[in-house]
Write an enzyme that holds these catalytic residues in place. Structure first.
Site, PDB file in Angstrom:
ATOM      1  N   CYS A   2       3.537  -5.874  12.137  1.00 61.76           N
ATOM      2  CA  CYS A   2       3.904  -6.827  13.197  1.00 61.76           C
ATOM      3  C   CYS A   2       4.013  -6.142  14.565  1.00 61.76           C
ATOM      4  O   CYS A   2       4.259  -4.940  14.642  1.00 61.76           O
ATOM      5  CB  CYS A   2       5.245  -7.458  12.903  1.00 61.76           C
ATOM      6  N   ARG A  27      -2.597  -3.581  15.543  1.00 63.45           N
ATOM      7  CA  ARG A  27      -1.625  -3.221  14.511  1.00 63.45           C
ATOM      8  C   ARG A  27      -1.860  -3.984  13.210  1.00 63.45           C
ATOM      9  O   ARG A  27      -1.347  -3.607  12.175  1.00 63.45           O
ATOM     10  CB  ARG A  27      -0.208  -3.496  15.023  1.00 63.45           C
ATOM     11  N   TRP A  75       2.588  -9.840  10.458  1.00 61.38           N
ATOM     12  CA  TRP A  75       1.862  -9.419   9.251  1.00 61.38           C
ATOM     13  C   TRP A  75       2.769  -9.816   8.106  1.00 61.38           C
ATOM     14  O   TRP A  75       3.852  -9.253   7.932  1.00 61.38           O
ATOM     15  CB  TRP A  75       1.638  -7.907   9.287  1.00 61.38           C
ATOM     16  N   ASN A 101      10.239  -7.098  13.348  1.00 61.69           N
ATOM     17  CA  ASN A 101       9.296  -6.334  12.514  1.00 61.69           C
ATOM     18  C   ASN A 101      10.101  -5.707  11.398  1.00 61.69           C
ATOM     19  O   ASN A 101      11.187  -5.191  11.655  1.00 61.69           O
ATOM     20  CB  ASN A 101       8.671  -5.167  13.291  1.00 61.69           C
ATOM     21  N   GLY A 102       9.557  -5.681  10.204  1.00 62.28           N
ATOM     22  CA  GLY A 102      10.249  -5.006   9.111  1.00 62.28           C
ATOM     23  C   GLY A 102      10.646  -5.966   8.010  1.00 62.28           C
ATOM     24  O   GLY A 102      10.148  -7.093   7.936  1.00 62.28           O
ATOM     25  N   GLU A 490     -13.323   9.431   1.526  1.00 63.84           N
ATOM     26  CA  GLU A 490     -13.116   8.837   2.849  1.00 63.84           C
ATOM     27  C   GLU A 490     -14.264   7.883   3.201  1.00 63.84           C
ATOM     28  O   GLU A 490     -14.041   6.802   3.752  1.00 63.84           O
ATOM     29  CB  GLU A 490     -12.971   9.967   3.890  1.00 63.84           C
ATOM     30  N   LYS A 494     -13.782   3.935   4.006  1.00 67.14           N
ATOM     31  CA  LYS A 494     -14.257   3.352   5.271  1.00 67.14           C
ATOM     32  C   LYS A 494     -15.077   2.108   5.009  1.00 67.14           C
ATOM     33  O   LYS A 494     -14.926   1.081   5.652  1.00 67.14           O
ATOM     34  CB  LYS A 494     -15.100   4.396   5.984  1.00 67.14           C
ATOM     35  N   GLU A 497     -12.829  -0.875   3.532  1.00 69.82           N
ATOM     36  CA  GLU A 497     -11.849  -1.522   4.393  1.00 69.82           C
ATOM     37  C   GLU A 497     -12.471  -2.355   5.501  1.00 69.82           C
ATOM     38  O   GLU A 497     -11.882  -3.340   5.915  1.00 69.82           O
ATOM     39  CB  GLU A 497     -10.838  -0.517   4.949  1.00 69.82           C
ATOM     40  N   HIS A 513     -19.127  11.566 -16.377  1.00 68.22           N
ATOM     41  CA  HIS A 513     -17.996  11.203 -17.241  1.00 68.22           C
ATOM     42  C   HIS A 513     -17.637   9.727 -17.102  1.00 68.22           C
ATOM     43  O   HIS A 513     -16.508   9.346 -17.403  1.00 68.22           O
ATOM     44  CB  HIS A 513     -16.794  12.101 -16.922  1.00 68.22           C
ATOM     45  N   LYS A 612      -2.621  -1.343  11.233  1.00 67.96           N
ATOM     46  CA  LYS A 612      -2.876   0.022  11.709  1.00 67.96           C
ATOM     47  C   LYS A 612      -1.768   0.978  11.263  1.00 67.96           C
ATOM     48  O   LYS A 612      -2.041   2.074  10.821  1.00 67.96           O
ATOM     49  CB  LYS A 612      -3.001   0.023  13.237  1.00 67.96           C
TER      50      LYS A 612
HETATM   51  O1  M6R Z   1      -0.893   6.367  10.392  1.00 68.47           O
HETATM   52  P1  M6R Z   1      -1.189   7.037   9.097  1.00 68.47           P
HETATM   53  O2  M6R Z   1      -2.172   8.122   9.220  1.00 68.47           O
HETATM   54  O3  M6R Z   1       0.059   7.494   8.381  1.00 68.47           O
HETATM   55  O4  M6R Z   1      -1.837   5.907   8.202  1.00 68.47           O
HETATM   56  C1  M6R Z   1      -2.142   6.112   6.859  1.00 68.47           C
HETATM   57  C2  M6R Z   1      -3.094   5.057   6.361  1.00 68.47           C
HETATM   58  O5  M6R Z   1      -2.497   3.795   6.424  1.00 68.47           O
HETATM   59  C3  M6R Z   1      -4.401   5.035   7.150  1.00 68.47           C
HETATM   60  O6  M6R Z   1      -5.011   6.281   7.156  1.00 68.47           O
HETATM   61  C4  M6R Z   1      -5.373   4.005   6.551  1.00 68.47           C
HETATM   62  O7  M6R Z   1      -5.777   4.398   5.286  1.00 68.47           O
HETATM   63  C5  M6R Z   1      -6.566   3.820   7.494  1.00 68.47           C
HETATM   64  N1  M6R Z   1      -6.672   2.460   7.887  1.00 68.47           N
HETATM   65  C6  M6R Z   1      -7.868   4.133   6.872  1.00 68.47           C
HETATM   66  O8  M6R Z   1      -8.911   3.972   7.771  1.00 68.47           O
END
Ligand code: M6R
Length: 617
Positions: A2, A27, A75, A101-102, A490, A494, A497, A513, A612
């Site tokens: 949020c 965010r 969110w 937020n929270g 990674e 990418k 997501e 395997h 984010k």
């Molecule tokens: O802010 P952070 O690096 O702690 O965030 C961790 C993950 O939430 C973040 O890397 C997430 O996996 C990314 N959206 C991936 O692209």
């Protein structure tokens, strides 16, 4: 997650708040709302959807006058994303209004007590419970809003950043924080104040900001200096006013179609900024204050435990290879969310490195607190200056990547690896596990990485063509070995997501395997096959895929003809030290995901359901 923004002062609040909400969009959110106070009346609009939906709804429903207001991007945690559950929430009397937020964990118990006292609720949110609790406390104790907020928060279990005002007293906003960030922007002569989850909504108005610490609150009143108090015992704390370094250009797209693309292209300069002043090649020195000051802790460490989430966890995996290879220190890499709940064995001789772009990830923060409570030394690697993790760790270093706004991490990943490489090299030198000539060679190669990233970016057009071929795929496999196994993970993350294509990353040799059963002529497989490390083994893995008709997209070192001949598509990267290859191999994978997502019409910068900074567990 949020986003909060608020304004009190002499300007029209609406444009400030709506622009602020746009800047907080990165965010991650699913609904938005705004409240404006004007001439004794609250004008409130909330909607499921985007800030643009909110703007349209505002245009059709309310007057936008008023110099006091607050906005929110939600969110969803408690209650589905819909208009009613969106913030702001108003107390039963209609006087107190709040954005939050929270998560209030004991909201159910509090709600039952309030229901017994005659309160009714419109939404399913914990926020509506809190705003009514504040109202009830005020009624019971006949106190001002600030005091009522304080008493109420002392009954709350959970995490929050809140901003609250009472329409009967429209010259003040009360703010508080525990676990979610909150910044206060201070206008000239205290004639105006801004409130936001980060400083981006108000950077064109002021460079002076106070970041609330956990368990702190403030009553922001026009014409008066902000006083910060501890929520628990009301004691006054010094308000540290920070000078903001952020500028507008940094948080705008700068001609790129998406923030993600801008951030992919920023990597040469971001990596340079990470090692600037730390890698002194001519003097053959690497220095970072946070490491130098704690050298004994690092050198006496039995092991290093890395805690992180998502992409940062992948950077941690790369670091495991680098630290063990160069500095010969045993490393364990843990998902922060698992580590915090599994009663891990941690001793005072452990060094814990927490990696986080945002510095606000709730699980990483909790893992840090756990490690500290067991006596470990905790070192933070963050991008966001002044973030919670930067403050919670014993020492640390910033990546200096600049604001990363696209939800998908790109430059955060490569700058984290750069910084971790610097640390590993520094420790290797101190321990004598690297020769002077290897040390110099690594420094030289690292210094050349930005130029090589630029070169790797030149494959963009070719990658677009590859993306066009595979944009309709439903599954992808990513394979890599050694240093490039985490890059395969990674690359898969990418793709999933931002394009919503199912993808999995695997160590290439593990394919036999299990995953090999998935391979047929419809399966695209991205294989990282640089000419270093286990090249011959990876070539064999490629042959195995080819015999099963899988479609191979190979990431190869320039000049490699062997893999090019076998692969369906090959994307070249420049040659470098094996330990530095992740900084280059990751570039085509970022671009491939980006173009596929764009071609599929996905919202690249704000993928569905994602935030984010994940500030709730
Ligand atoms: O802010 P952070 O690096 O702690 O965030 C961790 C993950 O939430 C973040 O890397 C997430 O996996 C990314 N959206 C991936 O692209």
């Amino acid at each position: 997650m949020c986003g909060i923004t608020g304004y009190i002062g002499f300007r029209d609040a609406y444009p400030i708040i709506i622009n602020g909400l746009r800047r907080l969009e990165y965010r991650g959110y699913d609904s938005a709302g705004i409240v404006l106070y004007n001439e004794g009346k609250l004008n409130l609009v909330k909607t499921k959807g985007k800030v643009s939906d909110l703007e349209s709804k505002v245009a059709n429903s309310i007057e936008t006058g008023g110099t006091l207001g607050m906005g929110h991007t939600r969110w969803a945690t408690h209650g589905i994303p819909n208009d009613i559950n969106s913030h702001p929430h108003v107390s039963q009397s209609g006087n107190i209004v709040m954005v939050h937020n929270g998560i209030i964990e004991n909201y159910d118990t509090l709600k039952k007590e309030l229901v017994n006292r005659g309160y009714t609720f419109q939404s399913d949110t914990d926020t509506e419970v809190l705003v009514n609790l504040i109202e009830e406390v005020q009624k019971q104790n006949d106190v001002k809003l600030g005091k009522a907020v304080q008493i109420a928060l002392n009954e709350v279990v959970g995490a929050y950043a809140i901003a609250v005002f009472d329409q009967r007293k429209p010259d003040e906003i009360v703010v508080a924080r525990l676990g979610s960030p909150l910044a206060i922007g201070i206008g000239k002569d205290q004639l105006e104040y801004f409130v936001a989850s980060d400083a981006s909504p108000f950077i064109e108005y002021t460079k002076d900001a106070i970041y609330l610490e956990d368990e702190e609150m403030a009553v922001i009143r026009l014409g008066r200096k902000v006083k910060i108090r501890k929520i628990k015992d009301d004691s006054l704390v010094d308000a540290n006013v920070h000078e903001l370094k952020l500028n507008l250009e940094q948080i705008e797209k700068g001609g790129y179609e998406h923030f993600m693309l801008k951030e992919i292209y920023q990597q040469p300069s971001a990596i340079t900024d990470t090692y600037r002043g730390r890698l002194l090649r001519e003097e053959a020195i690497i220095k970072m204050a946070g490491v130098e000051d704690n050298m004994k802790r690092f050198l006496n460490a039995d092991r290093i435990i890395i805690v992180a989430c998502g992409t940062s966890w992948h950077a941690g995996l790369v670091a495991e290879y680098i630290f063990e290879d160069l500095a010969r220190i045993p490393v364990e890499v843990e998902y922060a969310s698992e580590f915090r709940y599994r009663n891990p064995i941690i001793t005072e001789k452990d060094v814990v490195i927490a990696i986080s772009q945002s510095g606000e990830t709730a699980d990483t923060l909790a893992a840090i607190k756990l490690a500290k409570s067991k006596g470990a030394f905790v070192f933070g690697i963050c991008n966001v200056v002044g973030s919670s993790i930067a403050r919670e760790t014993h020492a640390g270093a910033y990546t200096h990547a600049g604001p990363e706004i696209g939800v998908a991490s790109t430059k955060a990943f490569t700058t984290q690896i750069t910084l971790l490489t610097l640390i590993a090299l520094r420790l290797a030198r101190a321990k004598g596990t690297i020769s002077s000539s290897d040390f110099r060679q690594h420094m030289l190669e690292l210094e050349m990485i930005p130029k090589k990233v630029e070169q790797a970016l030149k494959s963009d057009e070719h990658i677009q063509k590859v993306a066009a071929v595979f944009k309709g795929a439903t599954n992808f496999l990513y394979l890599g070995r050694g240093y490039n196994f985490p890059v395969a993970l990674e690359g898969a993350l990418k793709l999933k997501e931002i394009s919503y294509i199912h993808a999995e990353g695997y160590p290439a040799a593990e394919m036999k395997h299990g995953p090999i059963a998935l391979i047929d002529e419809n399966m695209p497989i991205v294989v990282i096959a640089t000419n270093k490390g286990h090249y011959d083994k990876v070539v064999s893995n490629i042959q195995e895929i080819k015999s099963r008709k899988g479609k191979i997209i190979a990431i190869v070192t320039e000049g490699d003809e062997t893999v090019k001949d076998i692969a369906d598509y090959a994307i070249e990267i420049p040659e470098t030290e094996e330990s530095l290859t992740p900084l280059l191999t990751t570039i085509p994978l970022q671009l491939l995901s980006y173009h596929i997502a764009v071609m599929r019409g996905c919202n690249v910068d704000q993928p569905r359901n994602l935030a984010k900074a994940v500030t709730v567990e």
